[in-house]
Design a protein around this motif. Structure first.
Motif, PDB file in Angstrom:
ATOM      1  N   ALA A   1      10.080  12.988   5.382  1.00 29.90           N
ATOM      2  CA  ALA A   1      10.720  12.414   6.557  1.00 29.90           C
ATOM      3  C   ALA A   1       9.868  11.331   7.208  1.00 29.90           C
ATOM      4  O   ALA A   1      10.400  10.427   7.871  1.00 29.90           O
ATOM      5  N   ILE A   2       8.556  11.411   7.039  1.00 30.26           N
ATOM      6  CA  ILE A   2       7.685  10.380   7.612  1.00 30.26           C
ATOM      7  C   ILE A   2       7.228   9.402   6.536  1.00 30.26           C
ATOM      8  O   ILE A   2       6.295   8.628   6.742  1.00 30.26           O
ATOM      9  N   ASN A   3       7.872   9.471   5.362  1.00 31.50           N
ATOM     10  CA  ASN A   3       7.677   8.527   4.267  1.00 31.50           C
ATOM     11  C   ASN A   3       6.315   8.651   3.593  1.00 31.50           C
ATOM     12  O   ASN A   3       5.841   7.700   2.960  1.00 31.50           O
TER      13      ASN A   3
ATOM     14  N   PRO B   1       0.815  -1.216   0.000  1.00 26.41           N
ATOM     15  CA  PRO B   1       0.000   0.000   0.000  1.00 26.41           C
ATOM     16  C   PRO B   1       0.847   1.264   0.000  1.00 26.41           C
ATOM     17  O   PRO B   1       1.893   1.334   0.658  1.00 26.41           O
ATOM     18  N   LEU B   2       0.408   2.258  -0.731  1.00 19.38           N
ATOM     19  CA  LEU B   2       1.120   3.532  -0.845  1.00 19.38           C
ATOM     20  C   LEU B   2       0.837   4.391   0.388  1.00 19.38           C
ATOM     21  O   LEU B   2      -0.328   4.623   0.726  1.00 19.38           O
ATOM     22  N   PRO B   3       1.859   4.887   1.070  1.00 14.20           N
ATOM     23  CA  PRO B   3       1.640   5.733   2.255  1.00 14.20           C
ATOM     24  C   PRO B   3       1.058   7.095   1.866  1.00 14.20           C
ATOM     25  O   PRO B   3       1.625   7.805   1.034  1.00 14.20           O
TER      26      PRO B   3
ATOM     27  N   GLU C   1      -2.744   4.807   5.411  1.00 14.06           N
ATOM     28  CA  GLU C   1      -2.738   6.160   5.969  1.00 14.06           C
ATOM     29  C   GLU C   1      -1.661   6.300   7.039  1.00 14.06           C
ATOM     30  O   GLU C   1      -1.523   5.460   7.922  1.00 14.06           O
ATOM     31  N   ILE C   2      -0.910   7.378   6.962  1.00 13.58           N
ATOM     32  CA  ILE C   2       0.070   7.716   7.997  1.00 13.58           C
ATOM     33  C   ILE C   2      -0.671   8.427   9.129  1.00 13.58           C
ATOM     34  O   ILE C   2      -1.367   9.421   8.892  1.00 13.58           O
ATOM     35  N   PRO C   3      -0.571   7.938  10.366  1.00 11.69           N
ATOM     36  CA  PRO C   3      -1.338   8.541  11.463  1.00 11.69           C
ATOM     37  C   PRO C   3      -0.873   9.962  11.749  1.00 11.69           C
ATOM     38  O   PRO C   3       0.308  10.298  11.565  1.00 11.69           O
ATOM     39  N   SER C   4      -1.790  10.784  12.207  1.00  9.72           N
ATOM     40  CA  SER C   4      -1.470  12.188  12.482  1.00  9.72           C
ATOM     41  C   SER C   4      -0.414  12.318  13.582  1.00  9.72           C
ATOM     42  O   SER C   4       0.309  13.318  13.631  1.00  9.72           O
TER      43      SER C   4
ATOM     44  N   ILE D   1       5.190  15.758  11.256  1.00 10.99           N
ATOM     45  CA  ILE D   1       6.142  16.787  11.674  1.00 10.99           C
ATOM     46  C   ILE D   1       5.559  18.158  11.369  1.00 10.99           C
ATOM     47  O   ILE D   1       5.578  19.064  12.203  1.00 10.99           O
ATOM     48  N   SER D   2       5.031  18.312  10.165  1.00 17.17           N
ATOM     49  CA  SER D   2       4.358  19.553   9.773  1.00 17.17           C
ATOM     50  C   SER D   2       2.866  19.446  10.049  1.00 17.17           C
ATOM     51  O   SER D   2       2.305  18.351  10.128  1.00 17.17           O
TER      52      SER D   2
END
Length: 445
Positions: free
Chosen positions: A105-107, A43-45, A81-84, A88-89
């Motif tokens: 940085a969080i891929n 899966p794509l981040p 999904e990358i969790p909140s 970083i931003s």
């Protein structure tokens, strides 16, 4: 940074209204793309921060819209999904420059940002999609306008645009499913027609449970439903208008039973099965005039007809060879060609919206399967296996199939499931009660 925005609006949903053209930044590398094949896909981040509230009333809705978009994308099995908590931003201004280094940085490979404005009952939603590693916007921003009640549709529209741009596949989130809602024990099951968003939200009931209803089927325009009802004591076909929930019966001769209806691609003709004198054949009927035409004339049971997307052919099931198999014939009748040759019995064929595949139910060695095959019977692929899987229906883009799965035993229940045509991402569809006989609508206007 300038962007292209398309403005789209409607009373409850979205229709194309106009466009304002801006220059979009050039891509720095090959566009972000998921190539969908039969292999297992990583899966794509993707990052989907809460959308920005641009009015005091929009706060909760901005967060809810982003959650629906994230659920749509991750529900395909193609996105993660990358969790909140990993961010970083933060996105505090929809028009601010994106700090791509922080998302790299969080891929995160894709970033979806949005903004929401509510004025009275008018809702405006806009979004942008970014390719993080190229540091550029992917495609053009879109702006949707509608009513507050239609907010989920706007979220699905955003998801559709993101999905289509990254996968190259057609959209399907902004669609609905009509199905048979089931309650009560298996030996006294109550059934009524229900309609819902593709993901199980916004369920509405179209009939009561006073009589058995079966096999609802959407019209090509998505505004009508065909179904079979036993309220007269034997099966008859009805046409129901979804907007007014009014209906009428498709008349058939006394002493006959009509069932298994489907619309033609034009929406003006219905193909169905009719039993008369113990013989079951396939007929068509002009909805306006009521004039019918017999297409098959054999001693076999011939049923479950489904048109090709161009309306030129019909696939159906028949036991003319001694067992239940699939056949294709011209839409006007005539010689039929058998297309199923594997072990077991085949039924409930449905032609893909793309025209390249037929989905079906297969029974073999005590197990039921949902499968797909080419029109010449080659490349048969079984997608599921269980005690009872049946009744496939295609998503508007021809990429996903929904069907019903029933569990074993006296306490067994029926649940809707979806699966990708590669056999990946088998998942239940949440409904308030049991469900069977799903039919997927076209994309909404």
């Amino acid at each position: 940074m300038k962007h292209l925005f398309l403005s789209i609006s409607a009373a409850l949903g979205v229709t194309l209204a106009g466009a304002t053209l801006f220059s979009a930044p050039a891509q720095a590398q090959e566009p972000l793309r998921i190539i969908i094949d039969e292999a297992i896909i990583e899966p794509l981040p993707v990052a989907v921060p809460a959308f920005q509230a641009e009015s005091a009333e929009a706060g909760q809705m901005a967060a809810d819209l982003a959650r629906v978009v994230a659920a749509d994308l991750t529900g395909t099995g193609l996105f993660r999904e990358i969790p909140s908590s990993a961010y970083i931003s933060t996105i505090s201004d929809f028009n601010a420059l994106i700090q791509f280094a922080d998302w790299k940085a969080i891929n995160a490979q894709a970033l979806v940002t949005g903004a929401v404005n509510v004025q009275g009952n008018t809702l405006n939603v806009k979004f942008r999609l970014y390719d993080v590693f190229s540091g550029a916007e992917l495609g053009s921003g879109l702006q949707f306008s509608g009513t507050v009640e239609g907010w989920r549709r706007m979220a699905h529209k955003v998801s559709d645009a993101v999905y289509a741009r990254i996968t190259g596949e057609g959209p399907y989130f902004d669609s609905r499913v009509v199905y048979v809602s089931e309650t009560g024990p298996k030996d006294n099951r109550k059934k009524r027609l229900a309609i819902m968003d593709y993901d199980g939200a916004n369920v509405q009931y179209l009939t009561d449970s006073g009589s058995i209803v079966l096999a609802p089927r959407f019209s090509p325009s998505g505004d009508r439903v065909l179904y079979t009802s036993y309220e007269s004591g034997f099966p008859r076909i009805y046409v129901l208008d979804i907007g007014s929930v009014s209906r009428r019966v498709l008349e058939s001769a006394d002493g006959t039973m009509s069932f298994a209806p489907r619309f033609s691609p034009s929406g003006q003709t219905v193909v169905y099965s009719l039993t008369q004198g113990g013989n079951t054949d396939i007929y068509t009927m002009d909805i306006t005039s009521g004039q019918s035409q017999r297409l098959t004339n054999t001693p076999a049971i011939e049923t479950a007809p489904s048109y090709s997307p161009d309306g030129s052919r019909i696939v159906f099931e028949s036991d003319r060879s001694g067992t239940q198999q699939l056949y294709v014939m011209p839409a006007t009748g005539g010689e039929a060609q058998r297309i199923s040759f594997g072990e077991g019995r085949y039924g409930t064929p449905v032609w893909s919206p793309r025209g390249d595949l037929v989905a079906f139910t297969k029974q073999n060695k005590g197990r039921f399967h949902i499968g797909v095959m080419r029109l010449d019977g080659t490349q048969e692929r079984l997608l599921t296996a269980s005690f009872l899987d049946e009744g496939p229906t295609w998503a508007p883009n021809g990429r996903v199939i929904m069907f019903a799965r029933e569990t074993q035993g006296a306490g067994g229940s029926s649940t809707l499931y979806s699966v990708d045509i590669s056999g990946r991402n088998l998942r239940p569809v949440s409904t308030p009660s049991g469900g069977s006989d799903p039919s997927w609508s076209p994309l909404q206007n």
